[in-house]
Design a protein around this motif. Structure first.
Motif, PDB file in Angstrom:
ATOM      1  N   LEU A 159       0.899  -1.155   0.000  1.00  0.00           N
ATOM      2  CA  LEU A 159       0.000   0.000   0.000  1.00  0.00           C
ATOM      3  C   LEU A 159       0.936   1.202   0.000  1.00  0.00           C
ATOM      4  CD1 LEU A 159      -3.077   0.575   0.179  1.00  0.00           C
ATOM      5  CD2 LEU A 159      -2.787   0.808   2.642  1.00  0.00           C
ATOM      6  N   ARG A 160       0.967   1.925  -1.122  1.00  0.00           N
ATOM      7  CA  ARG A 160       2.019   2.923  -1.331  1.00  0.00           C
ATOM      8  C   ARG A 160       1.612   4.313  -0.858  1.00  0.00           C
ATOM      9  NH1 ARG A 160       1.685  -0.145  -6.082  1.00  0.00           N
ATOM     10  NH2 ARG A 160       3.509  -1.487  -6.463  1.00  0.00           N
ATOM     11  N   LYS A 192      -7.055  -2.121  -5.824  1.00  0.00           N
ATOM     12  CA  LYS A 192      -7.041  -0.872  -6.595  1.00  0.00           C
ATOM     13  C   LYS A 192      -7.782   0.233  -5.840  1.00  0.00           C
ATOM     14  CE  LYS A 192      -8.675   1.105 -10.969  1.00  0.00           C
ATOM     15  NZ  LYS A 192      -9.478   0.851 -12.190  1.00  0.00           N
ATOM     16  N   GLN A 238      -5.861   1.341  -2.680  1.00  0.00           N
ATOM     17  CA  GLN A 238      -4.741   2.227  -2.996  1.00  0.00           C
ATOM     18  C   GLN A 238      -5.237   3.634  -3.328  1.00  0.00           C
ATOM     19  OE1 GLN A 238      -1.132   1.719  -2.938  1.00  0.00           O
ATOM     20  NE2 GLN A 238      -1.571   3.896  -2.892  1.00  0.00           N
ATOM     21  N   CYS A 288      -6.314   5.265  -0.084  1.00  0.00           N
ATOM     22  CA  CYS A 288      -5.121   5.582   0.720  1.00  0.00           C
ATOM     23  C   CYS A 288      -4.457   6.858   0.198  1.00  0.00           C
ATOM     24  CB  CYS A 288      -4.135   4.416   0.684  1.00  0.00           C
ATOM     25  SG  CYS A 288      -2.616   4.710   1.611  1.00  0.00           S
ATOM     26  N   SER A 289      -4.303   6.969  -1.117  1.00  0.00           N
ATOM     27  CA  SER A 289      -3.687   8.167  -1.704  1.00  0.00           C
ATOM     28  C   SER A 289      -4.500   9.410  -1.395  1.00  0.00           C
ATOM     29  CB  SER A 289      -3.555   7.990  -3.232  1.00  0.00           C
ATOM     30  OG  SER A 289      -2.703   6.907  -3.531  1.00  0.00           O
TER      31      SER A 289
END
Length: 527
Positions: free
Chosen positions: A442-443, A476, A479, A482-483
């Motif tokens: 998880l970036r 997807k 992520q 999260c962003s």
């Protein structure tokens, strides 16, 4: 590709069971066939030089900011910096300064209201001034830095005091980053910084300190729309202050600090007449000392609570807070705000993760368990990060919230695949004792792993197509959510809303709604 990503790509390409001679032939082939053109070499060198130059400039500007901000308040006064810069080049660059200031205020709308420069805003201001000057921009910034450096003189003792204070402020941020999304270590670090400074730089004052958060008043709305909830305090004051509620119709100056958004100092509380004393056991004649109330601001300079200090326990005569102390306490309130919002962001990520897993498990029963980890800086300097186990769910719908057990690489050789995922920020597929795992990062906004999902499929090497499709969709959306959470925590503009419920959502519940928001958007696109 960086080194961990290249290694991971090669490991994925050759698979686990390949013979060593085949690996050697592949390495020899890559060495022979991979050629870098002269143009590519020059482009790479220029890129490295540019990054190095920007990093050096950033360090230079940070050092300049710290030299000016001698009391570690975390901010510089815009008008003071502007007044000093107006003398740059004998006052010949006032027009360039005016334009730069105008651009700065459009970029940071709150500046015209609060007039405070954060380290980032200070750097932006100098870069804008340099861009308005004639000639080479890098040379202009160097000249500006040299000019501003010569305009402040600091003694050795002042520099030593500033260095010590910045170390204490750093401990607050470190507590937030290594707490497993818990506020308790942050509270302890804040009170420790305050007490250490009072002892070392405040004539050994004996202080009480407390933190109250602004909350919607659902208990007694007739007493005001908001209330102050005291969520933490120094140990001796806990029986009297902890979990207390201050309403707007009660005595006190805290709401005045909230409304004005500025520190409020009462040098002698016994002469004020509008102070609320929580400790009713203290005799009236002993209710003497100073009170300081500091508003807590978020990134958009909205007040979300207060940090209070008093010296009522101190029997000495000289208990008034001095200017340099108040400035540092503002730095502590700023450090606490950053730490608090960091924890809130992690809580939102975890809530979003839990929501995503609850959405997934009825759709993918072939998945045995999913464990979510957060990546934290390592406390041991020899290890740059640790993994904090946060959530485990299984295909029966059972979930377990962990009390932040920390995994270090040196102690978890069989789980090295988890650390490889963090190193490369890429998906890892592996098997451990016959159990197949997919590990997905998880970036964060820079592309580095903020957390990871360890997805165990038991003895299944692959998921059925529909389950695999739902897993991909969940990852997807997770992520994307999260962003968005991370952007919200950094952005100084108002966020955009898709779901009506988001307008009413508390900061700590945004993660749940964001996951459903992106699912809704995906559904709209499909329709």
């Amino acid at each position: 590709l960086n080194l961990p990503q290249f290694v991971q790509l090669m490991e994925t390409f050759v698979c686990e069971d390949i013979a060593l001679p085949t690996v050697k032939r592949l390495i020899a082939f890559i060495k022979e066939e991979y050629k870098q053109t002269e143009e590519e070499k020059m482009e790479q060198l220029e890129k490295v030089h540019r990054f190095s130059h920007l990093a050096q400039r950033k360090l230079l500007l940070e050092a300049l900011f710290e030299k000016w901000d001698i009391n570690a308040s975390g901010f510089l006064d815009l008008e003071e910096v502007d007044a000093v810069l107006s003398a740059f080049r004998e006052g010949m660059e006032k027009e360039a300064l005016r334009k730069a200031k105008k651009h700065l205020c459009s970029h940071y709308p709150q500046l015209s209201r609060v007039g405070k420069l954060s380290p980032k805003a200070f750097q932006t201001f100098l870069q804008l001034v340099a861009s308005e000057l004639t000639g080479d921009e890098d040379e202009a910034i160097d000249n500006l830095v040299e000019f501003l450096t010569t305009r402040v003189e600091r003694s050795h003792m002042e520099c030593l005091q500033s260095l010590t204070r910045r170390k204490w402020l750093h401990n607050i941020q470190q507590a937030a980053e290594t707490s497993g999304a818990s506020m308790e270590p942050v509270y302890k670090a804040v009170f420790k910084a305050l007490s250490q400074d009072a002892e070392t730089h405040g004539d050994n004052k004996k202080i009480s300190a407390y933190i109250a958060l602004l909350e919607e008043n659902q208990l007694s709305p007739e007493r005001g729309q908001t209330l102050l909830h005291y969520v933490a305090c120094t140990t001796d004051d806990a029986p009297y202050v902890l979990n207390q509620i201050l309403y707007r119709d009660m005595k006190g100056v805290s709401f005045a600090a909230v409304e004005e958004g500025k520190p409020l100092h009462v040098p002698r509380v016994h002469l004020h007449g509008n102070i609320h004393f929580w400790n009713y056991d203290r005799p009236v004649e002993e209710r003497k000392g100073s009170l300081l109330v500091l508003p807590l601001h978020d990134a958009r300079w909205r007040v979300f609570g207060i940090l209070g200090l008093d010296t009522l326990q101190d029997q000495c005569e000289k208990t008034i807070f001095l200017t340099h102390e108040i400035s540092f306490y503002q730095g502590v309130s700023h450090a606490f705000s950053k730490a608090y919002h960091h924890i809130c962001t992690l809580e939102n990520v975890l809530q979003m993760t839990l929501t995503a897993l609850e959405w997934l498990y009825p759709r993918a029963p072939s998945i045995h368990t999913v464990t979510a980890y957060l990546v934290e800086p390592g406390k041991d300097k020899t290890w740059d990060y640790a993994l904090c186990k946060m959530i485990t769910t299984d295909n029966t719908g059972q979930k377990e919230i962990h009390s932040s057990p920390v995994l270090l690489r040196k102690e978890n050789h069989l789980r090295d695949y988890l650390f490889k995922c963090v190193d490369s920020s890429e998906v890892i597929r592996t098997s451990v004792y016959g159990e197949y795992h997919i590990v997905v990062p998880l970036r964060d906004l820079s592309g580095q792993a903020l957390g990871i999902f360890d997805i165990s499929m038991g003895h299944y090497q692959k998921l059925p197509p529909l389950e695999h499709e739902d897993l991909q969709k969940m990852l997807k959306m997770a992520q994307a959510a999260c962003s968005e959470i991370l952007k919200m925590s950094l952005d100084e503009t108002e966020p955009a809303y898709v779901l009506e419920a988001e307008h009413m959502a508390n900061l700590r519940h945004a993660g749940i709604l964001l996951f459903h928001r992106f699912m809704l958007q995906d559904l709209r696109e499909c329709v």
